[in-house]
Design an enzyme around this catalytic site. Structure first.
Site, PDB file in Angstrom:
ATOM      1  N   CYS A  20       0.860  -1.184   0.000  1.00 32.57           N
ATOM      2  CA  CYS A  20       0.000   0.000   0.000  1.00 32.57           C
ATOM      3  C   CYS A  20       0.892   1.228   0.000  1.00 32.57           C
ATOM      4  CB  CYS A  20      -0.921   0.003   1.221  1.00 32.57           C
ATOM      5  SG  CYS A  20      -1.901   1.508   1.367  1.00 32.57           S
ATOM      6  N   HIS A  24      -2.938  -4.317 -10.836  1.00 30.84           N
ATOM      7  CA  HIS A  24      -3.762  -3.165 -11.193  1.00 30.84           C
ATOM      8  C   HIS A  24      -4.268  -3.316 -12.619  1.00 30.84           C
ATOM      9  CE1 HIS A  24      -2.624  -0.720  -7.669  1.00 30.84           C
ATOM     10  NE2 HIS A  24      -1.512  -1.430  -7.751  1.00 30.84           N
ATOM     11  N   GLU A  42     -10.422  -0.076  -4.991  1.00 28.54           N
ATOM     12  CA  GLU A  42      -9.363  -0.926  -4.442  1.00 28.54           C
ATOM     13  C   GLU A  42      -9.869  -2.325  -4.124  1.00 28.54           C
ATOM     14  OE1 GLU A  42      -6.182   0.248  -1.892  1.00 28.54           O
ATOM     15  OE2 GLU A  42      -6.929   2.311  -1.796  1.00 28.54           O
ATOM     16  N   CYS A  53      -4.960   5.900  -3.765  1.00 25.38           N
ATOM     17  CA  CYS A  53      -4.239   4.617  -3.803  1.00 25.38           C
ATOM     18  C   CYS A  53      -2.844   4.885  -4.346  1.00 25.38           C
ATOM     19  CB  CYS A  53      -4.978   3.614  -4.680  1.00 25.38           C
ATOM     20  SG  CYS A  53      -4.113   2.031  -4.861  1.00 25.38           S
ATOM     21  N   GLY A  89      -1.764   2.450  -6.997  1.00 21.71           N
ATOM     22  CA  GLY A  89      -2.591   2.732  -8.167  1.00 21.71           C
ATOM     23  C   GLY A  89      -2.117   3.951  -8.928  1.00 21.71           C
TER      24      GLY A  89
END
Length: 263
Positions: free
Chosen positions: A69, A147, A196, A205, A208
């Site tokens: 993360c 992703h 997410e 994110c 992301g």
């Protein structure tokens, strides 16, 4: 149990220094609930590491464990420095997607922003997904976690709530995928919204944002070695990508409050 609520651009987690308990799945679901719990996108546990300065483990609001993360790891850097667990401004953090290197920007004894070497982005060619009756063209990107980046002409009209959960659980992605809708504003700015994996729509994110910048460069929308502003619902991250697709992410990390569980 003592916990600290922190956020990176609104992507909020409950942080605990210590070992992960056996009932972590149940605990993360209960405490993350926005109305009956503390309210968060999940929980992050910080502990000593045998191979780095610290170790982080991330549990989503649905109890599943995430590998990485980006917003969370910036908060880990602020947590361990501001709380006195370290006086180092260059840290190695062990994650399930490898060791990540942090550089802390400190002002008046407190961390104001954190730059993270996020490792290499692995970008794959576009793929067409069938989400029920809708055809979706996405770019798969791995940042240590998966992703699917979808470029759109108008981010405000992107079907995030409708297609996000369908793509997250699409059969093309074993174990699920994070879904990013992105609108290229200019060669140094992209507006992005995210669904997410395990948490749904979040304010930001980090991985992301990195995946989106990498996909934009891959398709020629942006350039290497340039600060790309990824504008999220919760604020803006700066992403720079080297020609070998090594990614550096810079952004803020903030404390919200301290708390204690009562049962």
């Amino acid at each position: 149990m003592h916990f600290t609520k922190m956020h990176g651009l609104g992507n909020d987690y409950l942080y605990v220094y210590g070992q992960v308990p056996e009932n972590i799945e149940e605990l993360s679901v209960k405490l993350s609930e926005r109305h009956f719990g503390a309210g968060s996108d999940g929980m992050i546990y910080i502990s000593p590491s045998e191979v780095a300065d610290f170790k982080m483990r991330i549990f989503n609001a649905d109890g599943t464990e995430a590998k990485m993360c980006g917003n969370g790891i910036r908060c880990v850097g602020k947590y361990v420095y501001d709380k006195g667990y370290t006086d180092k401004t260059h840290l190695d953090i062990e994650t399930l997607s490898g060791i990540k290197k942090l550089t802390l920007s400190v002002l008046a004894g407190k961390v104001k922003s954190v730059s993270v070497n996020m490792g290499h982005a692995e970008v794959s060619p576009k793929m067409n997904l069938k989400a029920e009756s809708t055809d979706v063209m996405c770019t798969p990107v791995s940042m240590g976690n998966p992703h699917a980046v979808i470029f759109v002409d108008n981010i405000e009209e992107a079907p995030l709530m409708e297609l996000g959960p369908k793509i997250e659980h699409h059969s093309s992605f074993d174990g699920g995928v994070n879904v990013e809708f992105a609108q290229v504003i200019n060669p140094t700015a992209i507006r992005m919204r995210v669904w997410e994996r395990g948490s749904g729509v979040t304010m930001a994110c980090g991985t992301g944002a990195c995946a989106t910048a990498a996909a934009a460069i891959f398709h020629g929308y942006c350039s290497f070695d340039t600060d790309i502003s990824i504008i999220l619902d919760g604020g803006t991250l700066k992403i720079s990508i080297a020609p070998d697709y090594t990614v550096t992410m810079t952004g803020p990390a903030e404390f919200v409050y301290e708390g204690e569980t009562i049962e």
